[in-house]
Motif scaffolding. Structure first.
Motif, short mmCIF file in Angstrom:
data_model
loop_
_atom_site.label_atom_id
_atom_site.label_comp_id
_atom_site.label_asym_id
_atom_site.label_seq_id
_atom_site.Cartn_x
_atom_site.Cartn_y
_atom_site.Cartn_z
N LYS A 126 3.17 6.54 -7.37
CA LYS A 126 2.38 5.82 -6.36
C LYS A 126 1.07 5.33 -6.95
CE LYS A 126 4.11 8.00 -2.16
NZ LYS A 126 3.73 8.83 -1.00
N MET A 127 0.37 6.18 -7.65
CA MET A 127 -0.94 5.81 -8.17
C MET A 127 -0.81 4.74 -9.26
SD MET A 127 -4.11 6.19 -7.64
CE MET A 127 -4.09 7.58 -6.55
N ARG A 128 0.19 4.87 -10.09
CA ARG A 128 0.35 3.95 -11.22
C ARG A 128 0.78 2.55 -10.77
NH1 ARG A 128 3.55 6.96 -14.03
NH2 ARG A 128 5.45 6.09 -13.18
N SER A 129 1.73 2.47 -9.84
CA SER A 129 2.25 1.14 -9.54
C SER A 129 2.32 0.79 -8.05
CB SER A 129 3.64 0.98 -10.16
OG SER A 129 4.52 1.98 -9.68
N PHE A 130 2.65 1.75 -7.22
CA PHE A 130 2.87 1.43 -5.81
C PHE A 130 1.58 1.05 -5.09
CE2 PHE A 130 3.50 2.93 -1.33
CZ PHE A 130 4.42 1.97 -0.95
N TYR A 131 0.56 1.90 -5.16
CA TYR A 131 -0.68 1.61 -4.45
C TYR A 131 -1.31 0.29 -4.89
CZ TYR A 131 -0.63 6.50 -2.80
OH TYR A 131 -0.30 7.70 -2.23
N PRO A 132 -1.44 0.05 -6.19
CA PRO A 132 -2.02 -1.23 -6.59
C PRO A 132 -1.22 -2.44 -6.09
CG PRO A 132 -2.03 0.28 -8.45
CD PRO A 132 -1.22 0.93 -7.36
N ALA A 133 0.10 -2.35 -6.14
CA ALA A 133 0.94 -3.47 -5.67
C ALA A 133 0.77 -3.69 -4.17
CB ALA A 133 2.41 -3.21 -6.01
N VAL A 134 0.76 -2.61 -3.42
CA VAL A 134 0.60 -2.72 -1.96
C VAL A 134 -0.76 -3.32 -1.63
CG1 VAL A 134 0.35 -1.41 0.19
CG2 VAL A 134 2.19 -0.85 -1.40
N LEU A 135 -1.79 -2.82 -2.26
CA LEU A 135 -3.13 -3.31 -1.95
C LEU A 135 -3.30 -4.78 -2.35
CD1 LEU A 135 -5.15 -0.12 -2.81
CD2 LEU A 135 -4.90 -1.16 -0.55
N ARG A 136 -2.75 -5.16 -3.49
CA ARG A 136 -2.81 -6.58 -3.88
C ARG A 136 -2.11 -7.45 -2.84
NH1 ARG A 136 -1.86 -4.55 -9.05
NH2 ARG A 136 0.36 -4.96 -8.85
N ARG A 137 -0.95 -6.99 -2.39
CA ARG A 137 -0.18 -7.77 -1.41
C ARG A 137 -0.91 -7.85 -0.08
NH1 ARG A 137 1.27 -11.22 0.97
NH2 ARG A 137 3.35 -11.79 1.66
N LEU A 138 -1.47 -6.75 0.36
CA LEU A 138 -2.21 -6.76 1.63
C LEU A 138 -3.46 -7.63 1.51
CD1 LEU A 138 -1.95 -3.02 2.73
CD2 LEU A 138 -0.80 -5.00 3.77
N PHE A 139 -4.13 -7.55 0.37
CA PHE A 139 -5.34 -8.35 0.15
C PHE A 139 -4.99 -9.84 0.15
CE2 PHE A 139 -8.64 -10.15 -2.71
CZ PHE A 139 -9.76 -9.84 -1.94
N ARG A 140 -3.90 -10.18 -0.53
CA ARG A 140 -3.45 -11.58 -0.59
C ARG A 140 -3.06 -12.07 0.80
NH1 ARG A 140 1.25 -11.88 -4.14
NH2 ARG A 140 2.54 -12.01 -2.30
N ASP A 141 -2.38 -11.21 1.56
CA ASP A 141 -1.92 -11.58 2.89
C ASP A 141 -3.08 -11.79 3.86
OD1 ASP A 141 0.43 -11.94 4.72
OD2 ASP A 141 -0.57 -10.29 5.78
N SER A 142 -4.18 -11.07 3.62
CA SER A 142 -5.33 -11.19 4.53
C SER A 142 -6.23 -12.36 4.14
CB SER A 142 -6.13 -9.89 4.55
OG SER A 142 -6.74 -9.67 3.30
N GLY A 143 -5.82 -13.10 3.12
CA GLY A 143 -6.59 -14.27 2.73
C GLY A 143 -7.66 -13.99 1.70
#
Length: 144
Positions: A126-143
Protein backbone atom coordinates in the motif's frame (compact mmCIF):
# COMPACT_ATOMS: atom_id res chain seq x y z
CA UNK A 1 -1.53 14.69 -0.76
CA UNK A 2 1.77 14.58 1.17
CA UNK A 3 -0.08 15.15 4.44
CA UNK A 4 -2.29 12.13 3.77
CA UNK A 5 0.68 9.92 2.88
CA UNK A 6 2.51 11.12 5.99
CA UNK A 7 -0.52 10.39 8.16
CA UNK A 8 -0.91 6.89 6.72
CA UNK A 9 2.83 6.25 7.12
CA UNK A 10 2.73 7.44 10.73
CA UNK A 11 -0.21 5.17 11.43
CA UNK A 12 1.54 2.22 9.81
CA UNK A 13 4.55 2.97 11.99
CA UNK A 14 2.25 3.01 15.02
CA UNK A 15 0.94 -0.43 14.03
CA UNK A 16 4.49 -1.72 13.55
CA UNK A 17 5.50 -0.31 16.94
CA UNK A 18 2.57 -1.94 18.71
CA UNK A 19 3.31 -5.22 16.96
CA UNK A 20 6.96 -4.96 17.96
CA UNK A 21 5.81 -4.64 21.59
CA UNK A 22 3.77 -7.79 21.10
CA UNK A 23 6.71 -9.62 19.56
CA UNK A 24 8.89 -8.70 22.53
CA UNK A 25 6.38 -10.54 24.70
CA UNK A 26 6.74 -13.59 22.46
CA UNK A 27 10.29 -14.01 23.74
CA UNK A 28 8.94 -14.50 27.26
CA UNK A 29 7.09 -17.29 28.92
CA UNK A 30 3.33 -16.91 29.09
CA UNK A 31 3.57 -16.20 32.82
CA UNK A 32 5.97 -13.33 32.17
CA UNK A 33 4.01 -11.95 29.22
CA UNK A 34 0.48 -12.31 30.61
CA UNK A 35 0.40 -9.14 32.75
CA UNK A 36 1.18 -7.03 29.66
CA UNK A 37 -0.55 -8.99 26.94
CA UNK A 38 -4.04 -7.48 27.14
CA UNK A 39 -2.80 -3.91 26.97
CA UNK A 40 -0.47 -4.61 24.06
CA UNK A 41 -3.13 -6.49 22.11
CA UNK A 42 -5.46 -3.54 22.66
CA UNK A 43 -2.81 -1.11 21.35
CA UNK A 44 -2.37 -3.23 18.23
CA UNK A 45 -6.12 -3.41 17.62
CA UNK A 46 -6.61 0.33 18.15
CA UNK A 47 -3.72 1.24 15.87
CA UNK A 48 -5.09 -0.99 13.12
CA UNK A 49 -8.63 0.33 13.51
CA UNK A 50 -7.45 3.95 13.41
CA UNK A 51 -5.41 3.30 10.28
CA UNK A 52 -8.23 1.50 8.49
CA UNK A 53 -10.64 4.32 9.32
CA UNK A 54 -8.22 6.90 7.92
CA UNK A 55 -7.64 4.80 4.82
CA UNK A 56 -11.36 4.45 4.27
CA UNK A 57 -12.16 8.12 4.85
CA UNK A 58 -9.23 9.60 2.95
CA UNK A 59 -8.95 7.15 0.07
CA UNK A 60 -11.53 4.45 -0.38
CA UNK A 61 -14.72 6.44 0.20
CA UNK A 62 -13.69 9.17 -2.26
CA UNK A 63 -12.74 6.49 -4.80
CA UNK A 64 -16.11 4.81 -4.43
CA UNK A 65 -18.05 8.07 -4.51
CA UNK A 66 -16.30 9.10 -7.73
CA UNK A 67 -16.59 5.60 -9.18
CA UNK A 68 -12.85 5.38 -9.73
CA UNK A 69 -12.10 2.00 -8.15
CA UNK A 70 -11.98 0.22 -11.50
CA UNK A 71 -9.61 2.76 -13.01
CA UNK A 72 -6.67 1.90 -10.78
CA UNK A 73 -4.77 -1.27 -11.66
CA UNK A 74 -4.65 -3.59 -8.68
CA UNK A 75 -7.08 -1.53 -6.63
CA UNK A 76 -9.69 -4.26 -6.36
CA UNK A 77 -7.00 -6.76 -5.35
CA UNK A 78 -5.68 -4.50 -2.58
CA UNK A 79 -9.20 -3.78 -1.34
CA UNK A 80 -10.02 -7.51 -1.35
CA UNK A 81 -6.80 -8.41 0.49
CA UNK A 82 -7.51 -5.69 3.05
CA UNK A 83 -11.03 -7.06 3.56
CA UNK A 84 -9.71 -10.62 3.85
CA UNK A 85 -7.07 -9.52 6.33
CA UNK A 86 -9.69 -7.66 8.39
CA UNK A 87 -11.76 -10.84 8.54
CA UNK A 88 -8.70 -12.92 9.42
CA UNK A 89 -7.77 -10.48 12.18
CA UNK A 90 -11.33 -10.50 13.56
CA UNK A 91 -11.32 -14.29 13.55
CA UNK A 92 -7.91 -14.29 15.22
CA UNK A 93 -9.24 -12.12 18.04
CA UNK A 94 -12.31 -14.34 18.50
CA UNK A 95 -10.29 -17.56 18.47
CA UNK A 96 -7.45 -16.34 20.64
CA UNK A 97 -9.29 -15.42 23.79
CA UNK A 98 -7.32 -14.90 26.98
CA UNK A 99 -8.03 -18.50 27.96
CA UNK A 100 -6.96 -19.90 24.60
CA UNK A 101 -3.75 -17.88 24.67
CA UNK A 102 -2.98 -19.11 28.19
CA UNK A 103 -3.56 -22.73 27.17
CA UNK A 104 -1.71 -22.60 23.85
CA UNK A 105 0.85 -19.80 24.10
CA UNK A 106 3.22 -21.21 21.48
CA UNK A 107 0.39 -21.76 18.98
CA UNK A 108 -0.83 -18.22 19.61
CA UNK A 109 2.65 -16.88 18.91
CA UNK A 110 2.85 -18.80 15.62
CA UNK A 111 -0.62 -17.73 14.49
CA UNK A 112 0.01 -14.10 15.40
CA UNK A 113 3.38 -13.99 13.66
CA UNK A 114 1.82 -15.37 10.48
CA UNK A 115 -0.99 -12.83 10.57
CA UNK A 116 1.40 -9.97 11.32
CA UNK A 117 3.70 -11.00 8.47
CA UNK A 118 0.77 -10.96 6.08
CA UNK A 119 -0.22 -7.53 7.34
CA UNK A 120 3.33 -6.19 6.97
CA UNK A 121 3.46 -7.27 3.32
CA UNK A 122 0.13 -5.59 2.59
CA UNK A 123 1.20 -2.39 4.36
CA UNK A 124 4.37 -2.26 2.28
CA UNK A 125 2.40 -2.74 -0.94
CA UNK A 126 0.00 0.00 0.00
CA UNK A 127 2.67 2.49 0.97
CA UNK A 128 4.91 1.76 -2.00
CA UNK A 129 2.35 1.85 -4.80
CA UNK A 130 -1.31 1.87 -3.82
CA UNK A 131 -1.54 5.05 -1.74
CA UNK A 132 0.47 7.20 -4.16
CA UNK A 133 -1.59 5.97 -7.13
CA UNK A 134 -4.89 6.56 -5.34
CA UNK A 135 -3.91 10.03 -4.20
CA UNK A 136 -2.65 11.01 -7.66
CA UNK A 137 -5.93 9.83 -9.18
CA UNK A 138 -8.06 11.62 -6.60
CA UNK A 139 -5.99 14.78 -6.97
CA UNK A 140 -6.30 14.65 -10.77
CA UNK A 141 -10.05 13.99 -10.52
CA UNK A 142 -10.54 16.99 -8.24
CA UNK A 143 -8.93 19.26 -10.80
CA UNK A 144 -5.61 19.58 -8.96
Amino acid sequence: MKATIDQLRTQQNDIAGAMAELHVLFDKSYAEAAPHLGAVRTRVARAIAKHLNTEDEALLTPLRERRLMGELPGCETIVAETRDLRLAYSTHIRVWTAGAVAERWDDYIDATRQLNARMAVLCQQKMRSFYPAVLRRLFRDSGG
